[in-house]
Structure formats: structure tokens, C-alpha cells
Design an enzyme around this catalytic site. Structure first.
Site, PDB file in Angstrom:
ATOM      1  N   TYR A   4      -7.296  -4.387 -10.011  1.00  0.00           N
ATOM      2  CA  TYR A   4      -5.936  -4.920 -10.126  1.00  0.00           C
ATOM      3  C   TYR A   4      -5.836  -6.009 -11.202  1.00  0.00           C
ATOM      4  CZ  TYR A   4      -4.148  -2.387  -6.038  1.00  0.00           C
ATOM      5  OH  TYR A   4      -3.712  -1.420  -5.155  1.00  0.00           O
ATOM      6  N   ASN A   6       1.732  -0.246   1.319  1.00  0.00           N
ATOM      7  CA  ASN A   6       2.502   0.912   0.856  1.00  0.00           C
ATOM      8  C   ASN A   6       1.622   2.158   0.719  1.00  0.00           C
ATOM      9  OD1 ASN A   6       1.136   0.068  -1.394  1.00  0.00           O
ATOM     10  ND2 ASN A   6       2.913  -0.037  -2.743  1.00  0.00           N
ATOM     11  N   THR A  32       7.296   1.827  -5.594  1.00  0.00           N
ATOM     12  CA  THR A  32       6.305   0.867  -5.091  1.00  0.00           C
ATOM     13  C   THR A  32       6.719   0.286  -3.734  1.00  0.00           C
ATOM     14  OG1 THR A  32       5.771   0.289  -7.371  1.00  0.00           O
ATOM     15  CG2 THR A  32       5.087  -1.277  -5.670  1.00  0.00           C
ATOM     16  N   HIS A  92      -2.345   3.994  -3.609  1.00  0.00           N
ATOM     17  CA  HIS A  92      -2.357   3.601  -5.023  1.00  0.00           C
ATOM     18  C   HIS A  92      -2.519   4.873  -5.840  1.00  0.00           C
ATOM     19  CE1 HIS A  92      -3.519   1.834  -8.871  1.00  0.00           C
ATOM     20  NE2 HIS A  92      -4.413   2.808  -8.919  1.00  0.00           N
ATOM     21  N   ARG A 138       5.129   7.183   0.070  1.00  0.00           N
ATOM     22  CA  ARG A 138       5.500   5.820   0.469  1.00  0.00           C
ATOM     23  C   ARG A 138       6.816   5.811   1.256  1.00  0.00           C
ATOM     24  NH1 ARG A 138       3.930   3.181  -5.364  1.00  0.00           N
ATOM     25  NH2 ARG A 138       1.822   2.448  -4.843  1.00  0.00           N
ATOM     26  N   GLU A 141      -9.678   3.931 -14.278  1.00  0.00           N
ATOM     27  CA  GLU A 141      -9.752   3.807 -12.817  1.00  0.00           C
ATOM     28  C   GLU A 141     -10.723   4.821 -12.211  1.00  0.00           C
ATOM     29  OE1 GLU A 141      -5.380   1.843 -11.927  1.00  0.00           O
ATOM     30  OE2 GLU A 141      -5.723   3.926 -11.344  1.00  0.00           O
ATOM     31  N   LYS A 186      -4.798   3.370   0.950  1.00  0.00           N
ATOM     32  CA  LYS A 186      -4.977   1.946   1.248  1.00  0.00           C
ATOM     33  C   LYS A 186      -5.297   1.749   2.741  1.00  0.00           C
ATOM     34  CE  LYS A 186      -2.056   0.263  -2.539  1.00  0.00           C
ATOM     35  NZ  LYS A 186      -0.950  -0.683  -2.912  1.00  0.00           N
ATOM     36  N   PHE A 221       1.592 -12.326  -6.272  1.00  0.00           N
ATOM     37  CA  PHE A 221       1.086 -11.556  -5.129  1.00  0.00           C
ATOM     38  C   PHE A 221      -0.366 -11.145  -5.282  1.00  0.00           C
ATOM     39  CE2 PHE A 221       3.341  -8.607  -7.994  1.00  0.00           C
ATOM     40  CZ  PHE A 221       2.361  -7.652  -8.245  1.00  0.00           C
ATOM     41  N   ARG A 269       2.349  10.279  -9.178  1.00  0.00           N
ATOM     42  CA  ARG A 269       3.235   9.110  -9.074  1.00  0.00           C
ATOM     43  C   ARG A 269       4.561   9.494  -8.434  1.00  0.00           C
ATOM     44  NH1 ARG A 269       1.586   3.749  -9.911  1.00  0.00           N
ATOM     45  NH2 ARG A 269       3.723   3.270 -10.514  1.00  0.00           N
TER      46      ARG A 269
END
Ligand code: IDP
Ligand code: MG
Length: 143
Positions: free
Chosen positions: A49, A112, A91, A115, A102, A126, A9, A57, A85
Site C-alpha cells: 500500500y 471492503n 471502493t 483488493h 463489494r 503486485e 481481505k 487512513f 476491477r
């Protein structure tokens, strides 16, 4: 063999963490099979998203992910989705364990750092969102 999509990100790219993040995933033995830097437009971000469209949000999330360049990558390996993950952590960086991406790098729940696809089915969608088939590579990962 499973594929998973990750995005470094804006806060990760801006702080020079892209290499560290890719290294951590390579160090798990996962194979980097595609990588690309881009600045997402609203259409791409809203599509990516879409599952969060009704969340409070959502607008902030789309504003943030489109605010600056990101690095998209595809990793391949056995159980790639769940292993990535796990390496990302929770998250909310305030709740992610030290030693996770993270937990070590995340600033707050929005910023964070990474993704990662949350299921093999999502990963398939994705990966196609961010990459054309000819930009996903096939080779033997040594060691
Ligand atoms: P994930 O990235 O761990 O899969 P999701 O629930 O899919 O988490 O949410 C997508 C992204 O939206 C998160 O990475 C985070 O940046 C942001 N987000 C999730 N929940 C909140 C929230 O309650 N407030 C603000 N941002 C949030
Ligand atoms: Mg998610």
C-alpha cells in the site's frame, strides 16, 4: 494475456467468502493461476500500500490488512485487470452496485472484502510482491 492480483481481505476470509469470490472471478472466464493464504506482516503491507503512505487512513489500512489471514490469488485473461476491477465495484461498499463483490459483501470502506490491481503496470508489481514465479502456473482453461 493480462495477469491481475487479488487479495481476499480479512473480512472476506473470516466470513467464509473466499470460495464465492474466487468463483465469481472464475465465472468471468478468468483463469486462476496462483493462490496462497498468508498473514501479511507490516513490511509487506506497507510495501503493498506504499502509494497510500501519506493518506490519513494509511495506518488503519495497514493495521487492518495485517490483522488476520488473507488469500492472495492471481487471475489471467484478456483485460483481466479492468474486468476484475469492474466485478469488485466501487471502493466504498455504500457506493458499489449490487451484483459487485463489494456491493454484495463489503461492510465499510476499510472492510471492503477484496483488493484488486488497478492497472496492468501495478498488477505486474503486485503479482511479484505476493508470488514467486515458480508458484504461478500455466495451463489451458477449458470453456
Ligand atoms: P481500491 O482498493 O478500490 O483500489 P484505494 O483508493 O487504492 O482503493 O485504497 C486502498 C484501500 O484503502 C481501499 O480498498 C480501502 O479499504 C482503503 N481506503 C481508501 N480510501 C479510504 C478512506 O477514505 N478511508 C478509509 N479507508 C480508505
Ligand atoms: Mg487501489
Amino acid at each position: 494475456m493480462e495477469k491481475s492480483l487479488i487479495l481476499v481481505k480479512p473480512d472476506g476470509v473470516e466470513r467464509g467468502l473466499t470460495g464465492s469470490i474466487i468463483s465469481r472471478l472464475e465465472d468471468l472466464g478468468l483463469k486462476l493461476v496462483a493462490v496462497r493464504m498468508l498473514q501479511a506482516d507490516r513490511e509487506l503491507a506497507e510495501h503493498h500500500y506504499a502509494v497510500h503512505r501519506d493518506k490519513p487512513f494509511f495506518v488503519d489500512l495497514v493495521n487492518y490488512i495485517t490483522s488476520s489471514p488473507i488469500v492472495a490469488a492471481v487471475f489471467e485473461g484478456e483485460d483481466a485487470v479492468s474486468r476484475i476491477r469492474k466485478a469488485c465495484g466501487a471502493t466504498d461498499p455504500a457506493k458499489s452496485e449490487k451484483g459487485t463483490i463489494r456491493g454484495d459483501f463489503g461492510l465499510d470502506i476499510g472492510r471492503n472484502t477484496i483488493h484488486a490491481s488497478d492497472s496492468p503496470e501495478t498488477a505486474g508489481v503486485e503479482v511479484e510482491t505476493f508470488f514467486n514465479a515458480e508458484n504461478i502456473f500455466s495451463y489451458t482453461r477449458l470453456t
